[in-house]
Design an enzyme around this catalytic site. Structure first.
Site, mmCIF file in Angstrom:
data_model
loop_
_atom_site.group_PDB
_atom_site.id
_atom_site.type_symbol
_atom_site.label_atom_id
_atom_site.label_comp_id
_atom_site.label_asym_id
_atom_site.label_seq_id
_atom_site.Cartn_x
_atom_site.Cartn_y
_atom_site.Cartn_z
ATOM 1 N N LYS A 24 -3.322 150.186 16.220
ATOM 2 C CA LYS A 24 -2.834 150.636 14.906
ATOM 3 C C LYS A 24 -3.400 149.781 13.776
ATOM 4 O O LYS A 24 -3.940 150.310 12.805
ATOM 5 C CB LYS A 24 -1.302 150.559 14.889
ATOM 6 C CG LYS A 24 -0.695 150.546 13.505
ATOM 7 C CD LYS A 24 0.792 150.364 13.607
ATOM 8 C CE LYS A 24 1.542 149.778 12.478
ATOM 9 N NZ LYS A 24 1.222 148.631 11.759
ATOM 10 N N ASN A 25 -3.279 148.465 13.897
ATOM 11 C CA ASN A 25 -3.654 147.626 12.758
ATOM 12 C C ASN A 25 -5.164 147.518 12.573
ATOM 13 O O ASN A 25 -5.621 147.105 11.511
ATOM 14 C CB ASN A 25 -2.987 146.251 12.848
ATOM 15 C CG ASN A 25 -1.491 146.359 12.555
ATOM 16 O OD1 ASN A 25 -1.031 147.365 11.999
ATOM 17 N ND2 ASN A 25 -0.727 145.339 12.937
ATOM 18 N N ARG A 95 2.120 149.457 4.247
ATOM 19 C CA ARG A 95 1.512 148.176 3.958
ATOM 20 C C ARG A 95 -0.015 148.268 3.847
ATOM 21 O O ARG A 95 -0.642 147.726 2.954
ATOM 22 C CB ARG A 95 1.877 147.221 5.106
ATOM 23 C CG ARG A 95 1.602 145.808 4.826
ATOM 24 C CD ARG A 95 2.650 145.247 3.907
ATOM 25 N NE ARG A 95 2.162 144.056 3.247
ATOM 26 C CZ ARG A 95 2.605 143.659 2.073
ATOM 27 N NH1 ARG A 95 3.526 144.339 1.431
ATOM 28 N NH2 ARG A 95 2.127 142.569 1.536
ATOM 29 N N PRO A 125 3.656 138.875 -0.132
ATOM 30 C CA PRO A 125 2.797 138.835 -1.314
ATOM 31 C C PRO A 125 1.359 139.246 -0.994
ATOM 32 O O PRO A 125 0.964 139.260 0.170
ATOM 33 C CB PRO A 125 2.837 137.360 -1.726
ATOM 34 C CG PRO A 125 3.120 136.624 -0.459
ATOM 35 C CD PRO A 125 3.959 137.534 0.392
ATOM 36 N N ILE A 126 0.577 139.567 -2.051
ATOM 37 C CA ILE A 126 -0.852 139.850 -1.828
ATOM 38 C C ILE A 126 -1.714 138.913 -2.690
ATOM 39 O O ILE A 126 -2.836 139.236 -3.046
ATOM 40 C CB ILE A 126 -1.213 141.338 -2.067
ATOM 41 C CG1 ILE A 126 -0.835 141.797 -3.482
ATOM 42 C CG2 ILE A 126 -0.573 142.242 -1.032
ATOM 43 C CD1 ILE A 126 -1.520 143.122 -3.868
HETATM 44 N N1 EPU Z 1 0.675 135.867 2.945
HETATM 45 C C1 EPU Z 1 0.644 135.255 1.708
HETATM 46 N N2 EPU Z 1 -0.174 135.795 0.746
HETATM 47 C C2 EPU Z 1 -0.937 136.881 0.962
HETATM 48 C C3 EPU Z 1 -0.901 137.498 2.223
HETATM 49 C C4 EPU Z 1 -0.071 136.963 3.202
HETATM 50 O O1 EPU Z 1 1.321 134.266 1.470
HETATM 51 O O2 EPU Z 1 -1.659 137.302 0.035
HETATM 52 C C5 EPU Z 1 1.551 135.303 3.995
HETATM 53 C C6 EPU Z 1 2.672 136.267 4.367
HETATM 54 O O3 EPU Z 1 3.780 136.144 3.509
HETATM 55 C C7 EPU Z 1 2.971 135.890 5.796
HETATM 56 C C8 EPU Z 1 1.617 135.429 6.338
HETATM 57 O O4 EPU Z 1 0.813 135.176 5.184
HETATM 58 O O5 EPU Z 1 3.867 134.829 5.851
HETATM 59 C C9 EPU Z 1 0.894 136.423 7.238
HETATM 60 O O6 EPU Z 1 0.687 137.639 6.559
HETATM 61 P P1 EPU Z 1 -0.560 138.579 6.873
HETATM 62 O O7 EPU Z 1 -1.260 138.802 5.565
HETATM 63 O O8 EPU Z 1 -1.337 138.039 7.997
HETATM 64 O O9 EPU Z 1 0.144 139.921 7.279
HETATM 65 P P2 EPU Z 1 -0.246 141.384 6.879
HETATM 66 O O10 EPU Z 1 -1.717 141.515 6.794
HETATM 67 O O11 EPU Z 1 0.556 141.853 5.713
HETATM 68 C C10 EPU Z 1 -0.510 142.213 9.319
HETATM 69 C C11 EPU Z 1 0.066 143.303 10.163
HETATM 70 C C12 EPU Z 1 1.500 142.983 10.520
HETATM 71 C C13 EPU Z 1 1.568 141.620 11.211
HETATM 72 C C14 EPU Z 1 0.865 140.540 10.372
HETATM 73 C C15 EPU Z 1 0.761 139.205 11.076
HETATM 74 C C16 EPU Z 1 -1.121 145.234 9.328
HETATM 75 C C17 EPU Z 1 -1.097 146.511 8.576
HETATM 76 N N3 EPU Z 1 0.010 144.560 9.408
HETATM 77 O O12 EPU Z 1 0.279 142.174 8.128
HETATM 78 O O13 EPU Z 1 1.875 143.991 11.440
HETATM 79 O O14 EPU Z 1 2.916 141.245 11.397
HETATM 80 O O15 EPU Z 1 -0.468 140.976 10.037
HETATM 81 O O16 EPU Z 1 0.040 139.333 12.267
HETATM 82 O O17 EPU Z 1 -2.154 144.849 9.864
HETATM 83 C C18 EPU Z 1 3.270 145.483 12.568
HETATM 84 O O18 EPU Z 1 2.271 146.005 13.055
HETATM 85 O O19 EPU Z 1 4.442 145.722 12.961
HETATM 86 C C19 EPU Z 1 3.112 144.543 11.460
HETATM 87 C C20 EPU Z 1 4.077 144.244 10.632
#
Ligand code: EPU
Length: 420
Positions: A24-25, A95, A125-126
Protein backbone atom coordinates in the site's frame (compact mmCIF):
# COMPACT_ATOMS: atom_id res chain seq x y z
CA UNK A 1 -28.61 2.93 4.58
CA UNK A 2 -26.66 -0.16 5.67
CA UNK A 3 -24.01 -0.30 8.35
CA UNK A 4 -21.14 -2.58 7.40
CA UNK A 5 -19.52 -4.65 10.11
CA UNK A 6 -17.16 -7.59 10.34
CA UNK A 7 -18.33 -10.52 12.41
CA UNK A 8 -15.70 -12.94 13.68
CA UNK A 9 -16.23 -16.18 15.54
CA UNK A 10 -12.95 -16.77 17.32
CA UNK A 11 -11.16 -19.88 18.41
CA UNK A 12 -10.53 -21.54 15.03
CA UNK A 13 -7.04 -22.56 14.04
CA UNK A 14 -5.80 -21.09 10.75
CA UNK A 15 -4.32 -23.48 8.18
CA UNK A 16 -3.35 -23.22 4.53
CA UNK A 17 -1.78 -20.67 2.20
CA UNK A 18 -2.41 -16.95 1.85
CA UNK A 19 -0.86 -14.61 -0.67
CA UNK A 20 0.22 -11.04 0.08
CA UNK A 21 -0.76 -8.10 -2.18
CA UNK A 22 1.41 -5.23 -3.40
CA UNK A 23 2.55 -2.71 -0.80
CA UNK A 24 0.00 0.00 0.00
CA UNK A 25 2.54 2.60 1.06
CA UNK A 26 4.60 2.01 -2.08
CA UNK A 27 1.52 2.13 -4.34
CA UNK A 28 0.22 5.41 -2.91
CA UNK A 29 3.60 7.01 -3.68
CA UNK A 30 4.35 5.33 -7.03
CA UNK A 31 0.97 6.31 -8.50
CA UNK A 32 1.58 10.06 -7.89
CA UNK A 33 5.18 9.55 -9.10
CA UNK A 34 3.71 8.65 -12.50
CA UNK A 35 2.75 12.35 -12.80
CA UNK A 36 6.43 13.07 -13.44
CA UNK A 37 6.48 10.92 -16.55
CA UNK A 38 5.56 12.01 -20.07
CA UNK A 39 4.56 8.61 -21.36
CA UNK A 40 2.68 5.53 -20.25
CA UNK A 41 3.61 3.87 -16.93
CA UNK A 42 2.34 0.36 -16.55
CA UNK A 43 2.18 -0.55 -12.87
CA UNK A 44 1.68 -4.15 -11.77
CA UNK A 45 0.91 -5.75 -8.41
CA UNK A 46 -1.19 -2.72 -7.40
CA UNK A 47 -3.26 -3.57 -4.30
CA UNK A 48 -7.03 -3.27 -4.84
CA UNK A 49 -7.70 -1.10 -1.77
CA UNK A 50 -9.63 2.10 -0.99
CA UNK A 51 -6.56 4.35 -0.65
CA UNK A 52 -5.37 3.33 -4.11
CA UNK A 53 -8.80 3.99 -5.61
CA UNK A 54 -8.76 7.44 -4.04
CA UNK A 55 -5.30 8.42 -5.28
CA UNK A 56 -6.18 7.19 -8.79
CA UNK A 57 -9.27 9.42 -8.74
CA UNK A 58 -7.05 12.33 -7.77
CA UNK A 59 -4.76 11.66 -10.75
CA UNK A 60 -7.74 11.51 -13.09
CA UNK A 61 -8.93 14.86 -11.73
CA UNK A 62 -5.49 16.33 -12.55
CA UNK A 63 -5.84 15.18 -16.17
CA UNK A 64 -3.84 11.93 -16.15
CA UNK A 65 -5.36 9.08 -18.12
CA UNK A 66 -5.78 6.03 -15.91
CA UNK A 67 -6.68 2.67 -17.34
CA UNK A 68 -7.25 -0.47 -15.30
CA UNK A 69 -5.99 -3.48 -17.29
CA UNK A 70 -6.99 -5.97 -14.62
CA UNK A 71 -7.67 -5.91 -10.91
CA UNK A 72 -3.97 -5.39 -10.03
CA UNK A 73 -2.55 -3.72 -13.17
CA UNK A 74 -2.97 -0.12 -14.22
CA UNK A 75 -1.63 2.18 -16.90
CA UNK A 76 -1.16 5.87 -16.21
CA UNK A 77 -0.45 8.40 -18.94
CA UNK A 78 0.37 11.84 -17.54
CA UNK A 79 1.60 13.33 -20.84
CA UNK A 80 -0.92 16.14 -20.67
CA UNK A 81 -2.11 17.37 -17.30
CA UNK A 82 -4.86 19.95 -17.01
CA UNK A 83 -4.37 21.40 -13.55
CA UNK A 84 -1.89 21.65 -10.69
CA UNK A 85 -4.67 21.91 -8.08
CA UNK A 86 -5.70 18.66 -6.36
CA UNK A 87 -9.36 18.25 -5.45
CA UNK A 88 -9.88 19.19 -1.79
CA UNK A 89 -12.51 16.53 -1.05
CA UNK A 90 -10.20 13.71 -1.98
CA UNK A 91 -6.85 15.14 -0.81
CA UNK A 92 -8.12 15.94 2.66
CA UNK A 93 -9.20 12.31 3.15
CA UNK A 94 -5.83 10.63 2.89
CA UNK A 95 -2.30 11.09 4.06
CA UNK A 96 -0.54 10.12 0.86
CA UNK A 97 -2.14 13.03 -1.03
CA UNK A 98 0.96 14.96 0.09
CA UNK A 99 2.88 13.10 -2.64
CA UNK A 100 0.93 15.13 -5.20
CA UNK A 101 2.83 18.18 -3.91
CA UNK A 102 6.27 16.77 -4.73
CA UNK A 103 5.16 15.20 -8.01
CA UNK A 104 3.29 18.26 -9.36
CA UNK A 105 6.01 20.62 -8.19
CA UNK A 106 8.64 18.49 -9.93
CA UNK A 107 6.66 18.18 -13.15
CA UNK A 108 4.90 21.55 -13.47
CA UNK A 109 6.79 23.83 -11.06
CA UNK A 110 3.57 24.44 -9.14
CA UNK A 111 1.24 22.47 -6.90
CA UNK A 112 -1.77 23.13 -4.72
CA UNK A 113 -2.95 20.38 -2.40
CA UNK A 114 -5.13 20.51 0.72
CA UNK A 115 -3.43 19.68 4.01
CA UNK A 116 -3.44 15.87 4.13
CA UNK A 117 -5.84 13.73 6.18
CA UNK A 118 -5.34 10.05 7.07
CA UNK A 119 -5.14 8.05 10.28
CA UNK A 120 -5.03 10.20 13.38
CA UNK A 121 -2.34 9.25 15.85
CA UNK A 122 -0.86 12.45 17.10
CA UNK A 123 0.66 15.35 15.24
CA UNK A 124 1.49 14.63 11.64
CA UNK A 125 3.38 17.71 10.45
CA UNK A 126 4.80 18.14 6.93
CA UNK A 127 7.50 20.66 7.89
CA UNK A 128 10.30 18.38 6.61
CA UNK A 129 8.61 17.99 3.22
CA UNK A 130 8.40 21.78 3.02
CA UNK A 131 12.01 22.20 4.17
CA UNK A 132 13.11 19.95 1.30
CA UNK A 133 11.02 21.75 -1.31
CA UNK A 134 12.38 25.12 -0.16
CA UNK A 135 15.96 23.86 -0.24
CA UNK A 136 15.62 23.03 -3.93
CA UNK A 137 14.17 26.42 -4.81
CA UNK A 138 10.41 26.31 -4.14
CA UNK A 139 8.28 28.82 -2.28
CA UNK A 140 5.83 27.05 0.02
CA UNK A 141 2.88 28.64 1.80
CA UNK A 142 -0.34 27.40 3.37
CA UNK A 143 -3.42 29.51 2.66
CA UNK A 144 -6.84 28.49 3.98
CA UNK A 145 -5.86 24.86 4.36
CA UNK A 146 -4.24 24.61 0.91
CA UNK A 147 -0.49 23.97 0.69
CA UNK A 148 0.83 25.94 -2.29
CA UNK A 149 4.29 25.26 -3.70
CA UNK A 150 5.75 27.13 -6.67
CA UNK A 151 9.18 27.36 -8.26
CA UNK A 152 10.60 29.13 -11.29
CA UNK A 153 13.35 26.59 -11.44
CA UNK A 154 14.19 23.69 -9.15
CA UNK A 155 17.88 23.10 -8.47
CA UNK A 156 19.72 20.43 -6.52
CA UNK A 157 20.80 21.01 -2.91
CA UNK A 158 21.66 19.09 0.26
CA UNK A 159 18.88 18.46 2.77
CA UNK A 160 19.32 16.97 6.21
CA UNK A 161 16.14 15.45 7.64
CA UNK A 162 15.92 15.93 11.43
CA UNK A 163 13.72 12.83 11.51
CA UNK A 164 14.04 9.99 9.01
CA UNK A 165 10.54 10.66 7.66
CA UNK A 166 9.25 8.26 5.02
CA UNK A 167 6.91 10.86 3.53
CA UNK A 168 9.50 13.66 3.39
CA UNK A 169 12.16 11.38 1.87
CA UNK A 170 9.83 10.22 -0.90
CA UNK A 171 8.34 13.67 -1.52
CA UNK A 172 11.76 15.29 -1.88
CA UNK A 173 12.81 12.53 -4.30
CA UNK A 174 9.70 13.24 -6.38
CA UNK A 175 10.32 16.99 -6.46
CA UNK A 176 14.04 16.58 -7.24
CA UNK A 177 14.21 13.98 -10.03
CA UNK A 178 13.59 16.57 -12.75
CA UNK A 179 15.47 19.43 -10.98
CA UNK A 180 18.75 20.81 -12.29
CA UNK A 181 21.83 19.27 -10.68
CA UNK A 182 22.26 16.98 -7.70
CA UNK A 183 20.08 16.73 -4.60
CA UNK A 184 21.35 14.88 -1.54
CA UNK A 185 18.98 13.73 1.21
CA UNK A 186 20.80 12.94 4.45
CA UNK A 187 19.23 10.92 7.26
CA UNK A 188 16.81 9.56 4.67
CA UNK A 189 14.18 6.95 5.57
CA UNK A 190 15.23 3.40 4.61
CA UNK A 191 11.84 1.65 4.53
CA UNK A 192 11.32 -0.90 1.71
CA UNK A 193 8.75 1.35 0.03
CA UNK A 194 11.29 4.20 -0.19
CA UNK A 195 13.51 1.84 -2.18
CA UNK A 196 10.55 0.75 -4.28
CA UNK A 197 9.69 4.33 -5.24
CA UNK A 198 13.34 4.99 -6.18
CA UNK A 199 13.37 1.83 -8.32
CA UNK A 200 10.17 2.93 -10.05
CA UNK A 201 11.64 6.39 -10.76
CA UNK A 202 14.85 4.87 -12.14
CA UNK A 203 12.87 2.50 -14.37
CA UNK A 204 11.16 5.59 -15.82
CA UNK A 205 14.50 7.30 -16.55
CA UNK A 206 15.40 9.06 -13.28
CA UNK A 207 18.81 8.82 -11.63
CA UNK A 208 18.35 8.09 -7.91
CA UNK A 209 21.18 6.38 -5.98
CA UNK A 210 21.48 5.12 -2.43
CA UNK A 211 17.82 4.46 -1.58
CA UNK A 212 17.75 2.04 1.35
CA UNK A 213 20.73 3.80 2.98
CA UNK A 214 20.91 7.03 5.04
CA UNK A 215 22.01 9.09 2.05
CA UNK A 216 20.09 9.33 -1.19
CA UNK A 217 21.64 11.14 -4.16
CA UNK A 218 19.41 12.32 -6.97
CA UNK A 219 20.97 13.51 -10.20
CA UNK A 220 18.34 15.53 -11.99
CA UNK A 221 17.37 14.40 -15.50
CA UNK A 222 15.62 16.47 -18.16
CA UNK A 223 12.79 14.12 -18.89
CA UNK A 224 11.44 10.74 -17.85
CA UNK A 225 9.88 8.10 -20.06
CA UNK A 226 7.23 5.41 -19.78
CA UNK A 227 7.92 1.83 -18.75
CA UNK A 228 6.62 -1.10 -16.71
CA UNK A 229 7.10 -1.68 -12.98
CA UNK A 230 5.84 -4.18 -10.43
CA UNK A 231 5.25 -3.08 -6.81
CA UNK A 232 6.91 -5.04 -3.96
CA UNK A 233 4.79 -7.18 -1.60
CA UNK A 234 3.34 -5.45 1.44
CA UNK A 235 5.51 -5.95 4.51
CA UNK A 236 2.71 -4.92 6.85
CA UNK A 237 0.03 -7.08 5.25
CA UNK A 238 2.41 -10.06 5.42
CA UNK A 239 3.13 -9.29 9.08
CA UNK A 240 -0.59 -8.96 9.83
CA UNK A 241 -1.29 -12.44 8.41
CA UNK A 242 1.68 -13.89 10.31
CA UNK A 243 0.43 -12.45 13.59
CA UNK A 244 -3.11 -13.66 12.85
CA UNK A 245 -1.75 -17.21 12.47
CA UNK A 246 0.27 -16.83 15.67
CA UNK A 247 -2.75 -15.53 17.61
CA UNK A 248 -5.28 -18.10 16.40
CA UNK A 249 -2.77 -20.97 16.28
CA UNK A 250 -2.30 -23.25 13.30
CA UNK A 251 0.01 -23.62 10.31
CA UNK A 252 -0.03 -20.96 7.59
CA UNK A 253 2.21 -20.36 4.59
CA UNK A 254 2.30 -16.63 3.85
CA UNK A 255 3.22 -16.34 0.17
CA UNK A 256 4.60 -13.53 -1.99
CA UNK A 257 6.77 -11.93 0.68
CA UNK A 258 10.34 -10.63 0.74
CA UNK A 259 11.68 -12.44 3.84
CA UNK A 260 14.44 -9.83 4.32
CA UNK A 261 11.75 -7.20 4.96
CA UNK A 262 10.18 -9.41 7.61
CA UNK A 263 13.23 -9.96 9.86
CA UNK A 264 12.22 -7.77 12.82
CA UNK A 265 8.75 -9.36 12.85
CA UNK A 266 10.03 -12.94 12.48
CA UNK A 267 12.56 -12.51 15.25
CA UNK A 268 9.89 -11.26 17.72
CA UNK A 269 7.57 -14.14 16.81
CA UNK A 270 10.38 -16.65 17.35
CA UNK A 271 11.22 -15.06 20.69
CA UNK A 272 7.56 -15.60 21.67
CA UNK A 273 7.74 -19.29 20.78
CA UNK A 274 6.17 -19.25 17.33
CA UNK A 275 7.83 -21.51 14.77
CA UNK A 276 8.98 -19.62 11.66
CA UNK A 277 10.42 -21.15 8.49
CA UNK A 278 11.66 -18.86 5.73
CA UNK A 279 11.68 -19.82 2.06
CA UNK A 280 12.70 -17.76 -0.97
CA UNK A 281 9.47 -15.81 -1.22
CA UNK A 282 7.24 -17.21 1.50
CA UNK A 283 7.23 -17.71 5.27
CA UNK A 284 5.59 -20.54 7.19
CA UNK A 285 4.15 -19.70 10.60
CA UNK A 286 3.29 -22.51 13.00
CA UNK A 287 1.96 -22.23 16.50
CA UNK A 288 0.76 -25.09 18.66
CA UNK A 289 1.47 -24.44 22.31
CA UNK A 290 1.54 -21.34 24.50
CA UNK A 291 3.42 -18.17 23.52
CA UNK A 292 5.31 -15.90 25.94
CA UNK A 293 5.35 -12.17 26.44
CA UNK A 294 8.19 -10.06 24.95
CA UNK A 295 9.39 -6.47 24.81
CA UNK A 296 8.85 -4.62 21.56
CA UNK A 297 10.01 -1.15 20.57
CA UNK A 298 8.91 0.41 17.29
CA UNK A 299 11.68 1.93 15.21
CA UNK A 300 12.40 3.04 11.72
CA UNK A 301 13.35 0.28 9.27
CA UNK A 302 15.03 -2.17 9.80
CA UNK A 303 13.48 -1.92 13.28
CA UNK A 304 10.07 -3.22 14.30
CA UNK A 305 7.51 -1.24 12.23
CA UNK A 306 5.08 1.10 13.97
CA UNK A 307 2.45 -0.09 11.49
CA UNK A 308 2.61 -3.54 13.18
CA UNK A 309 2.36 -2.13 16.71
CA UNK A 310 -1.43 -2.46 17.25
CA UNK A 311 -1.46 -5.97 15.74
CA UNK A 312 1.41 -6.95 18.06
CA UNK A 313 -0.51 -5.60 21.07
CA UNK A 314 -3.45 -7.81 20.10
CA UNK A 315 -1.22 -10.87 19.84
CA UNK A 316 0.61 -10.14 23.10
CA UNK A 317 -2.75 -9.80 24.87
CA UNK A 318 -2.99 -13.58 24.41
CA UNK A 319 0.62 -14.43 25.42
CA UNK A 320 1.69 -15.77 28.80
CA UNK A 321 3.23 -13.23 31.19
CA UNK A 322 4.01 -9.54 30.86
CA UNK A 323 4.89 -7.71 27.65
CA UNK A 324 5.87 -4.13 26.96
CA UNK A 325 5.37 -2.25 23.72
CA UNK A 326 7.10 1.11 23.35
CA UNK A 327 6.01 3.37 20.50
CA UNK A 328 8.94 5.44 19.29
CA UNK A 329 7.65 6.79 15.96
CA UNK A 330 4.22 8.35 16.67
CA UNK A 331 3.18 10.44 19.70
CA UNK A 332 -0.23 8.93 20.18
CA UNK A 333 -0.74 5.52 18.65
CA UNK A 334 -2.46 3.77 21.55
CA UNK A 335 -6.01 5.05 21.03
CA UNK A 336 -7.17 1.56 20.07
CA UNK A 337 -6.25 0.06 23.45
CA UNK A 338 -9.68 0.84 24.91
CA UNK A 339 -11.11 -1.38 22.16
CA UNK A 340 -8.79 -4.29 23.04
CA UNK A 341 -9.85 -3.86 26.67
CA UNK A 342 -13.46 -4.49 25.59
CA UNK A 343 -12.27 -7.96 24.60
CA UNK A 344 -10.83 -8.45 28.07
CA UNK A 345 -7.21 -7.48 27.35
CA UNK A 346 -5.25 -6.39 30.43
CA UNK A 347 -3.28 -3.37 29.19
CA UNK A 348 -2.23 -0.11 30.76
CA UNK A 349 -0.51 2.78 29.02
CA UNK A 350 2.39 4.56 30.71
CA UNK A 351 3.76 7.38 28.58
CA UNK A 352 4.99 5.92 25.32
CA UNK A 353 4.66 2.32 26.55
CA UNK A 354 1.82 -0.16 26.85
CA UNK A 355 2.20 -2.84 29.50
CA UNK A 356 0.27 -5.97 28.68
CA UNK A 357 -0.55 -8.90 30.92
CA UNK A 358 -1.55 -11.69 28.60
CA UNK A 359 -4.61 -13.84 29.19
CA UNK A 360 -7.82 -14.94 27.51
CA UNK A 361 -9.87 -12.70 25.25
CA UNK A 362 -13.65 -12.86 24.92
CA UNK A 363 -15.61 -11.67 21.89
CA UNK A 364 -17.40 -8.30 22.13
CA UNK A 365 -18.44 -5.40 19.90
CA UNK A 366 -15.45 -3.16 19.10
CA UNK A 367 -14.54 -0.41 16.63
CA UNK A 368 -11.73 -0.06 14.12
CA UNK A 369 -10.33 3.33 15.17
CA UNK A 370 -7.89 3.40 12.24
CA UNK A 371 -6.42 1.05 9.64
CA UNK A 372 -3.88 -0.90 11.72
CA UNK A 373 -6.04 -0.70 14.84
CA UNK A 374 -8.72 -2.40 12.73
CA UNK A 375 -6.25 -5.13 11.77
CA UNK A 376 -5.48 -5.56 15.48
CA UNK A 377 -9.21 -6.07 16.20
CA UNK A 378 -9.31 -8.83 13.59
CA UNK A 379 -6.32 -10.58 15.17
CA UNK A 380 -7.80 -10.27 18.65
CA UNK A 381 -11.21 -11.44 17.39
CA UNK A 382 -9.67 -14.55 15.79
CA UNK A 383 -8.05 -15.47 19.10
CA UNK A 384 -11.01 -14.57 21.32
CA UNK A 385 -13.63 -16.96 22.56
CA UNK A 386 -17.03 -16.28 20.96
CA UNK A 387 -18.23 -13.54 18.65
CA UNK A 388 -16.52 -10.22 17.95
CA UNK A 389 -18.23 -7.52 15.88
CA UNK A 390 -15.94 -4.90 14.35
CA UNK A 391 -17.64 -1.60 13.59
CA UNK A 392 -16.28 0.86 10.99
CA UNK A 393 -14.46 -1.74 8.86
CA UNK A 394 -14.06 0.92 6.14
CA UNK A 395 -10.80 1.86 7.88
CA UNK A 396 -9.54 -1.68 7.28
CA UNK A 397 -10.59 -1.55 3.60
CA UNK A 398 -8.27 1.43 3.09
CA UNK A 399 -5.29 -0.87 3.32
CA UNK A 400 -6.37 -4.53 3.09
CA UNK A 401 -8.04 -5.92 0.01
CA UNK A 402 -11.01 -8.29 0.55
CA UNK A 403 -9.73 -9.10 4.00
CA UNK A 404 -12.59 -11.36 5.06
CA UNK A 405 -12.53 -13.43 1.85
CA UNK A 406 -8.78 -13.99 2.10
CA UNK A 407 -8.83 -14.87 5.79
CA UNK A 408 -11.70 -17.30 5.22
CA UNK A 409 -9.46 -19.14 2.74
CA UNK A 410 -7.22 -20.15 5.65
CA UNK A 411 -10.08 -21.18 7.91
CA UNK A 412 -11.05 -17.97 9.70
CA UNK A 413 -14.72 -17.55 10.57
CA UNK A 414 -15.19 -13.97 9.45
CA UNK A 415 -18.12 -12.42 7.57
CA UNK A 416 -19.04 -8.97 6.41
CA UNK A 417 -22.50 -8.22 7.64
CA UNK A 418 -24.84 -5.38 6.72
CA UNK A 419 -27.18 -3.97 9.34
CA UNK A 420 -29.98 -1.54 8.62
N1 EPU B 1 7.56 14.01 10.97
C1 EPU B 1 7.88 15.32 11.22
N2 EPU B 1 7.85 16.21 10.18
C2 EPU B 1 7.52 15.85 8.92
C3 EPU B 1 7.19 14.50 8.67
C4 EPU B 1 7.22 13.60 9.72
O1 EPU B 1 8.19 15.69 12.35
O2 EPU B 1 7.52 16.71 8.03
C5 EPU B 1 7.59 13.03 12.08
C6 EPU B 1 6.19 12.49 12.39
O3 EPU B 1 5.48 13.33 13.26
C7 EPU B 1 6.49 11.13 12.97
C8 EPU B 1 7.76 10.70 12.24
O4 EPU B 1 8.31 11.90 11.68
O5 EPU B 1 6.75 11.22 14.33
C9 EPU B 1 7.57 9.67 11.13
O6 EPU B 1 6.67 10.16 10.16
P1 EPU B 1 6.77 9.74 8.63
O7 EPU B 1 6.86 11.01 7.84
O8 EPU B 1 7.82 8.73 8.44
O9 EPU B 1 5.35 9.11 8.37
P2 EPU B 1 4.42 9.29 7.13
O10 EPU B 1 5.23 9.39 5.90
O11 EPU B 1 3.40 10.35 7.38
C10 EPU B 1 4.27 6.76 6.60
C11 EPU B 1 3.19 5.75 6.44
C12 EPU B 1 2.59 5.41 7.79
C13 EPU B 1 3.69 4.93 8.74
C14 EPU B 1 4.85 5.94 8.79
C15 EPU B 1 6.03 5.46 9.60
C16 EPU B 1 2.33 6.30 4.25
C17 EPU B 1 1.24 6.85 3.42
N3 EPU B 1 2.16 6.30 5.56
O12 EPU B 1 3.65 7.92 7.15
O13 EPU B 1 1.70 4.34 7.53
O14 EPU B 1 3.16 4.78 10.04
O15 EPU B 1 5.30 6.24 7.46
O16 EPU B 1 6.54 4.28 9.05
O17 EPU B 1 3.35 5.86 3.73
C18 EPU B 1 -0.16 2.96 7.78
O18 EPU B 1 0.12 2.42 6.71
O19 EPU B 1 -1.03 2.51 8.58
C19 EPU B 1 0.51 4.20 8.15
C20 EPU B 1 0.02 5.04 9.02
Amino acid sequence: MFLEKLEITGGNRLCGEISVCGAKNAAVAIIPAALLVEGVCRIENVPDIKDVQLILQMLTHLGAKVEKLDVNTIEIDSTSLKTHVAAYDMASRMRASYYLLGALLGRLGKAEVALPGGCNFGQRPINLHEKGFRAIGAKVTTIRGQVIATAEELHGNSIYLDTASVGATINIMLAAVLAKGRTVIENAAKEPHVVDVANFLNTMGANVRGAGTDIIRINGVEKMHGGAYSIIPDQIEAGTFMLAAAAAGGDVLVKNVIPRHMESICSKLEEMGVEITEYDDSIRVRRDGAIHGVRVKTRYYPGFPTDMQPQMAALLSTAEGESTITEDVWDNRFQYIGELQRLGADIRVEGRSAIINGGRLYGAPVRATDLRAGAAMIIAGLAAEGKTIINDPHYIDRGYSNIEVRLRSIGAKIERIYEV
